[in-house]
Design a protein around this motif. Sequence first.
Motif, PDB file in Angstrom:
ATOM      1  N   GLY A 197      30.666  54.132  30.689  1.00 36.78           N
ATOM      2  CA  GLY A 197      31.606  54.387  29.761  1.00 36.78           C
ATOM      3  C   GLY A 197      32.771  53.696  30.154  1.00 36.78           C
ATOM      4  N   THR A 198      33.235  53.541  31.360  1.00 33.52           N
ATOM      5  CA  THR A 198      34.440  52.859  31.644  1.00 33.52           C
ATOM      6  C   THR A 198      34.207  51.278  31.463  1.00 33.52           C
ATOM      7  OG1 THR A 198      35.068  54.574  33.403  1.00 33.52           O
ATOM      8  CG2 THR A 198      35.899  52.328  33.840  1.00 33.52           C
ATOM      9  N   LEU A 199      32.945  50.782  32.075  1.00 36.73           N
ATOM     10  CA  LEU A 199      32.872  49.385  31.811  1.00 36.73           C
ATOM     11  C   LEU A 199      32.827  49.100  30.304  1.00 36.73           C
ATOM     12  CD1 LEU A 199      30.255  49.000  34.776  1.00 36.73           C
ATOM     13  CD2 LEU A 199      32.615  48.041  34.559  1.00 36.73           C
ATOM     14  N   ASN A 200      32.271  50.140  29.510  1.00 35.04           N
ATOM     15  CA  ASN A 200      32.023  49.468  28.151  1.00 35.04           C
ATOM     16  C   ASN A 200      33.551  49.290  27.690  1.00 35.04           C
ATOM     17  OD1 ASN A 200      30.479  49.803  25.570  1.00 35.04           O
ATOM     18  ND2 ASN A 200      31.870  51.543  25.127  1.00 35.04           N
ATOM     19  N   HIS A 201      34.358  50.229  27.771  1.00 30.86           N
ATOM     20  CA  HIS A 201      35.570  49.982  27.226  1.00 30.86           C
ATOM     21  C   HIS A 201      36.314  48.758  27.710  1.00 30.86           C
ATOM     22  CE1 HIS A 201      39.724  51.213  26.071  1.00 30.86           C
ATOM     23  NE2 HIS A 201      40.232  51.039  27.243  1.00 30.86           N
ATOM     24  N   ALA A 217      23.845  46.860  34.888  1.00 26.83           N
ATOM     25  CA  ALA A 217      23.561  47.391  36.450  1.00 26.83           C
ATOM     26  C   ALA A 217      23.719  49.016  36.162  1.00 26.83           C
ATOM     27  CB  ALA A 217      24.423  47.075  37.433  1.00 26.83           C
ATOM     28  N   SER A 218      24.654  49.107  35.626  1.00 17.59           N
ATOM     29  CA  SER A 218      25.018  50.881  35.336  1.00 17.59           C
ATOM     30  C   SER A 218      24.013  51.356  34.356  1.00 17.59           C
ATOM     31  CB  SER A 218      26.431  51.127  34.892  1.00 17.59           C
ATOM     32  OG  SER A 218      26.490  50.651  33.514  1.00 17.59           O
ATOM     33  N   TYR A 219      23.552  50.681  33.413  1.00 18.09           N
ATOM     34  CA  TYR A 219      22.335  51.132  32.633  1.00 18.09           C
ATOM     35  C   TYR A 219      21.353  51.414  33.587  1.00 18.09           C
ATOM     36  CZ  TYR A 219      23.778  49.595  27.676  1.00 18.09           C
ATOM     37  OH  TYR A 219      24.649  49.351  26.352  1.00 18.09           O
ATOM     38  N   ASP A 220      20.770  50.619  34.247  1.00 21.70           N
ATOM     39  CA  ASP A 220      19.721  50.769  34.877  1.00 21.70           C
ATOM     40  C   ASP A 220      19.863  51.892  36.071  1.00 21.70           C
ATOM     41  OD1 ASP A 220      18.531  48.488  33.667  1.00 21.70           O
ATOM     42  OD2 ASP A 220      19.227  47.060  35.213  1.00 21.70           O
ATOM     43  N   THR A 233      39.115  31.416  26.103  1.00 21.64           N
ATOM     44  CA  THR A 233      38.767  30.558  27.049  1.00 21.64           C
ATOM     45  C   THR A 233      37.704  30.820  27.944  1.00 21.64           C
ATOM     46  OG1 THR A 233      40.404  31.479  28.636  1.00 21.64           O
ATOM     47  CG2 THR A 233      41.179  30.199  27.045  1.00 21.64           C
ATOM     48  N   SER A 234      37.204  29.676  28.698  1.00 19.53           N
ATOM     49  CA  SER A 234      36.226  29.778  29.777  1.00 19.53           C
ATOM     50  C   SER A 234      36.582  30.970  30.738  1.00 19.53           C
ATOM     51  CB  SER A 234      36.098  28.467  30.618  1.00 19.53           C
ATOM     52  OG  SER A 234      37.273  28.442  31.164  1.00 19.53           O
ATOM     53  N   THR A 235      37.541  31.420  31.134  1.00 21.52           N
ATOM     54  CA  THR A 235      38.025  32.442  31.752  1.00 21.52           C
ATOM     55  C   THR A 235      37.984  33.980  31.249  1.00 21.52           C
ATOM     56  OG1 THR A 235      39.840  31.257  32.847  1.00 21.52           O
ATOM     57  CG2 THR A 235      39.885  33.566  33.061  1.00 21.52           C
ATOM     58  N   ASN A 276      31.501  38.408  30.860  1.00 29.35           N
ATOM     59  CA  ASN A 276      30.206  38.102  31.293  1.00 29.35           C
ATOM     60  C   ASN A 276      29.881  39.090  32.771  1.00 29.35           C
ATOM     61  OD1 ASN A 276      27.306  36.719  30.976  1.00 29.35           O
ATOM     62  ND2 ASN A 276      27.943  35.902  33.304  1.00 29.35           N
ATOM     63  N   GLN A 277      31.194  38.836  33.407  1.00 32.04           N
ATOM     64  CA  GLN A 277      31.067  39.727  34.823  1.00 32.04           C
ATOM     65  C   GLN A 277      30.804  41.208  34.314  1.00 32.04           C
ATOM     66  OE1 GLN A 277      34.359  38.891  37.358  1.00 32.04           O
ATOM     67  NE2 GLN A 277      34.313  40.806  38.258  1.00 32.04           N
TER      68      GLN A 277
END
Length: 229
Positions: free
Chosen positions: A132-136, A121-124, A105-107, A113-114
């Motif tokens: 690693g946490t965000l990738n998961h 930002a963590s890449y940069d 859904t759009s949610t 996307n968030q």
Amino acid sequence: MAGKRAVSRNTLPDVIANDLRERILSGELAEGEVIRQETLADEYDVSRMPIREALKRLDAEGLVQFTNNRGASVTKHSLPEIAEIFDLRILIEVDLFCRAIPAMTSTDFSLCNQILEEMEASYDANDVGKWGTLNHQYHSALYAAADRRLTNDVLQGISLHSDRFVRMHLSVMEQREPAKKEHRDLLRFAEARDIEGACTTLREHITRTKDELLRLVAENRSAAGDPAA
């Protein structure tokens, strides 16, 4: 009658196990490294009992190899085992993604996307641990709409093993743009309901990571004179 008391839901073994898990996943505790209970007891300023319980939990997760008589060491996977971990990820994650896309859904798209923006930002910032946490979290968000609880439970165990290798890969990866583009493409295909494009991209994404990691681990072990290379 006395009022309610604030009690931490995390026991001491939980807290220690969580910290040790992060130390293993970050590479602070290297594969094959011997873990001495008395040293950890001193570090955490506790008795050996909660250390032993924490190690048993990590043993159940496959992150350490623990025996009461011989102590513990960080699990060291052979190259074929590392390849198997990522092959399992491909089998499970591609299936989950194919099932999730029609139900997203759009949610779901907004959450993906968030997380993706935080990942970039963590890449940069070169924050490997956060990435690693965000990738998961990102991959989990892509598959959530599939609503396959049992499959997700299996994937969670596999992801524990793959995460430390993914972080190792990112820490030395000079060209990060391909990974950033692939993550963006996954969401773009999902939003377009292009199941074939999305699942082909996911399969290629995990395969590329696997191939580069196997070369990296083999090179590192060979340089260290490790016959397991």
